[in-house]
Structures are given as structure tokens and as C-alpha cells.
Design an enzyme around this catalytic site. Sequence first.
Site, PDB file in Angstrom:
ATOM      1  N   ASP A 214     -11.726   9.367  32.442  1.00 37.05           N
ATOM      2  CA  ASP A 214     -12.531   8.343  32.954  1.00 37.05           C
ATOM      3  C   ASP A 214     -12.400   7.128  31.912  1.00 37.05           C
ATOM      4  O   ASP A 214     -12.394   7.079  30.652  1.00 37.05           O
ATOM      5  CB  ASP A 214     -14.087   8.915  32.708  1.00 37.05           C
ATOM      6  CG  ASP A 214     -15.018   7.904  33.560  1.00 37.05           C
ATOM      7  OD1 ASP A 214     -15.041   8.049  34.709  1.00 37.05           O
ATOM      8  OD2 ASP A 214     -15.620   7.228  32.843  1.00 37.05           O
ATOM      9  N   ILE A 215     -12.303   6.004  32.626  1.00 43.55           N
ATOM     10  CA  ILE A 215     -12.281   4.743  31.820  1.00 43.55           C
ATOM     11  C   ILE A 215     -13.607   4.560  31.330  1.00 43.55           C
ATOM     12  O   ILE A 215     -14.777   4.316  31.903  1.00 43.55           O
ATOM     13  CB  ILE A 215     -11.852   3.491  32.667  1.00 43.55           C
ATOM     14  CG1 ILE A 215     -10.569   3.767  33.357  1.00 43.55           C
ATOM     15  CG2 ILE A 215     -11.711   2.302  31.916  1.00 43.55           C
ATOM     16  CD1 ILE A 215     -10.027   2.804  34.266  1.00 43.55           C
ATOM     17  N   ASN A 222     -16.428  -4.518  35.120  1.00 40.76           N
ATOM     18  CA  ASN A 222     -16.442  -5.125  36.247  1.00 40.76           C
ATOM     19  C   ASN A 222     -17.782  -6.322  36.343  1.00 40.76           C
ATOM     20  O   ASN A 222     -17.609  -7.200  37.070  1.00 40.76           O
ATOM     21  CB  ASN A 222     -16.857  -4.225  37.627  1.00 40.76           C
ATOM     22  CG  ASN A 222     -15.675  -3.363  38.138  1.00 40.76           C
ATOM     23  OD1 ASN A 222     -14.784  -3.955  38.277  1.00 40.76           O
ATOM     24  ND2 ASN A 222     -16.041  -2.200  38.686  1.00 40.76           N
ATOM     25  N   ASP A 231     -10.000  -4.289  39.137  1.00 43.10           N
ATOM     26  CA  ASP A 231      -8.785  -3.739  39.858  1.00 43.10           C
ATOM     27  C   ASP A 231      -7.541  -3.696  39.141  1.00 43.10           C
ATOM     28  O   ASP A 231      -6.810  -2.853  39.112  1.00 43.10           O
ATOM     29  CB  ASP A 231      -8.721  -4.149  41.055  1.00 43.10           C
ATOM     30  CG  ASP A 231      -9.637  -3.973  42.397  1.00 43.10           C
ATOM     31  OD1 ASP A 231     -10.488  -2.979  41.851  1.00 43.10           O
ATOM     32  OD2 ASP A 231      -9.639  -4.766  43.420  1.00 43.10           O
ATOM     33  N   GLU A 257     -13.451   5.094  39.038  1.00 44.39           N
ATOM     34  CA  GLU A 257     -12.540   4.930  37.688  1.00 44.39           C
ATOM     35  C   GLU A 257     -11.924   6.042  36.905  1.00 44.39           C
ATOM     36  O   GLU A 257     -11.666   6.181  35.826  1.00 44.39           O
ATOM     37  CB  GLU A 257     -13.270   4.135  36.716  1.00 44.39           C
ATOM     38  CG  GLU A 257     -14.395   5.016  36.087  1.00 44.39           C
ATOM     39  CD  GLU A 257     -15.884   4.547  36.821  1.00 44.39           C
ATOM     40  OE1 GLU A 257     -16.726   4.790  36.349  1.00 44.39           O
ATOM     41  OE2 GLU A 257     -15.769   4.338  38.167  1.00 44.39           O
TER      42      GLU A 257
END
Length: 345
Positions: A214-215, A222, A231, A257
Site C-alpha cells: 500500500d502506498i 492526491n 496517477d 493504491e
Amino acid sequence: MEATIEKDAEQLRLTLPLMSRHGTDFGPRSYALWFGYAAGASPALRDALDPVVASGGRLTPERTVELYERHIAQESERALEQLRAALAIILGRLGEATGHAGAATASFAEELATVTQRLQHPDTPAAPELLADLATHASLTTATLSRFGSQLAEGSAAVDQLRRELASVREAALTDALTNLANRRAFDERFEAAVSAFHGGPEGQLAPALILIDIDHFKRINDTAGHVFGDRVLRAVADTLKANLKGRDLVARYGGEEFAVLLERTRPADVLTLAESLRQAVSAIRIRRSGDVVAEVRISCGVGTLQRDEAPIALIDRVDAALYQAKRTGRNRVAVAARPATTAA
């Protein structure tokens, strides 16, 4: 009738890429909808779908059902018949051409045998005429076989084109459009197959392993830099993960993500080592935005190895719990899934 079948075959050729680019799935409703669009049978349907095609968008499942019920439902039987006819035309043509070629060859062989017998008879007075007839027959047979060769080549090309289009549809169905990684559906198929192979394999066989990634703070990225930049981050992470895997290792966009890495046969220690190397590789990513270097791309990872007789969803749950442990304890780290609880006999 032949012209109708030819038209249906052409519509089939057009339908497959339309479904690939704009359809919600590859089921019968979606097929019938896009086949009807390619056929141009309903101006109202074209008015509804033209904007989707022009924008490069994709229908939602709900919109697909709505348009199917409104424009296609009453024509479903005809659509099925068109599909059967369109798929049959190529094989039918090849079969017809093969039959003609076989008949021509058999006829020539029979004629050759007859002439040979007559030439061997001592009372045969007209050998030149017989040879001339044989030459004419041979010329006709050659022409028939030449036409067969052309028909066979054309039919084979059509079959190859259809096969390529079907492969393209299949690939599109299993690929995430943003990152070009495998999508969740592709991951689920490979994961289920790997688990089945392991449970059906011999004792001592290396087990499948899973890494969930997971980022970290992606929502912040965002919110502060915008979704377009978000993106870019997703694509950069995807490219980095893919570049650091090899062989049959599969990396997929698992959702939002989150990414998943499937290692089909791996030692537990190697899974941890790989996850740590992926974390470090992502930490080295540098993405520029308006001249500024954004260096804070970090990931958290959960890792785990399938146990004998463990269900696929059980492994996913254990690794997902490890991922959230990594995030709760500071992020930018790798956590190992707890071993499954054993049930007393």
C-alpha cells in the site's frame, strides 16, 4: 443469405475491439449490445453509445443492463443467430474449399488412371487426343487447386485475425488500464490456480507466497498535488515493482493504491527479502512536479506464505492484517503475517 452472413461476420470483427475498449464485461448482454451497435440497427442505440466511443470511456454494468433492456432484449434471439452464423462462415468456407479441392484431385486421379490404361492397350489409335484431353483436365485441376490455395490463405488469415482480436479482448479484460499491470481479476485467477496446484502437489513442495503493498499517505498526495499527479505516482510505483520482479512472479494492481505480488513457489525467508528490496526500490523513486522533486513516495508491505490446507482467503486476510500492522507501527516497513491459529483435534 450469403451476403447476410458476410455482413454478420464483418460486424463480429468490429464488435470484439468495441467490447474490449468500451464494454463493462464480456458477457452475453455486453456482446449483444455492441454487436447491435456495430450493425447500426438502432439509431437510438447509436446515439446512446457514440459519446462513449468518442470519449474512449467504458460502460458501467448498470448502464449496460439499461441499454440492453431498452434496445436489445427483444432482438436477443436474432443476435444469437447472427453470432452463430458469423462464427461459422470462416470454417464453412474452408470446408467448402477443401471439399472442392479434394473432388478435383480425385477426378484428375481417376482420369489419369483411365488414360494410362487406354494408352497401354495396343489397339488405341488416338494417343495424341487422349494426351490433349488429359492436359486439359490437368489444367482445370491446377486452376481448382489454385483457387483452393487462395481461399485457404484468406480463410486462415481471417481465423488468425479473429484469434488476435479474441486474445486482445482477453488481455484487456485482465489488464489494469492505468498501470498496465495485471488487474484484480487476473490476480485472482492466478492465485486460485497456484493454491490449487500447491494443495494437490506433493509434501515438501514450496508454497505460494503473497505480498500486499500500500502506498503510504496516498490520499495526501492526491489532495495536495492532484489526482493527475497521483496517477503518475501509481504508474511509477507499478513500473518499479514490475522492474524488480522476475520469472513467474506476478504483480497486480489490487485496488486503488494497493498492489499484490504473487510468488508461486518461494521460501518464506526469500519473500521477506524480496518485500524489503521492493520497499527500498520504491523509496528511491523521484518524481518531478513543476520543477520540485517529490521524494516522499513510500510503501508499507505485508507478507505471508500459504500453509498446507489453508484457504486462499485465509492467507489474504493474514497478509492484509500484517499490512495494516506495518502502517499502524510507522509505515514504510514490512510486516510478516502471523501464522494461522491451529484447531485442536
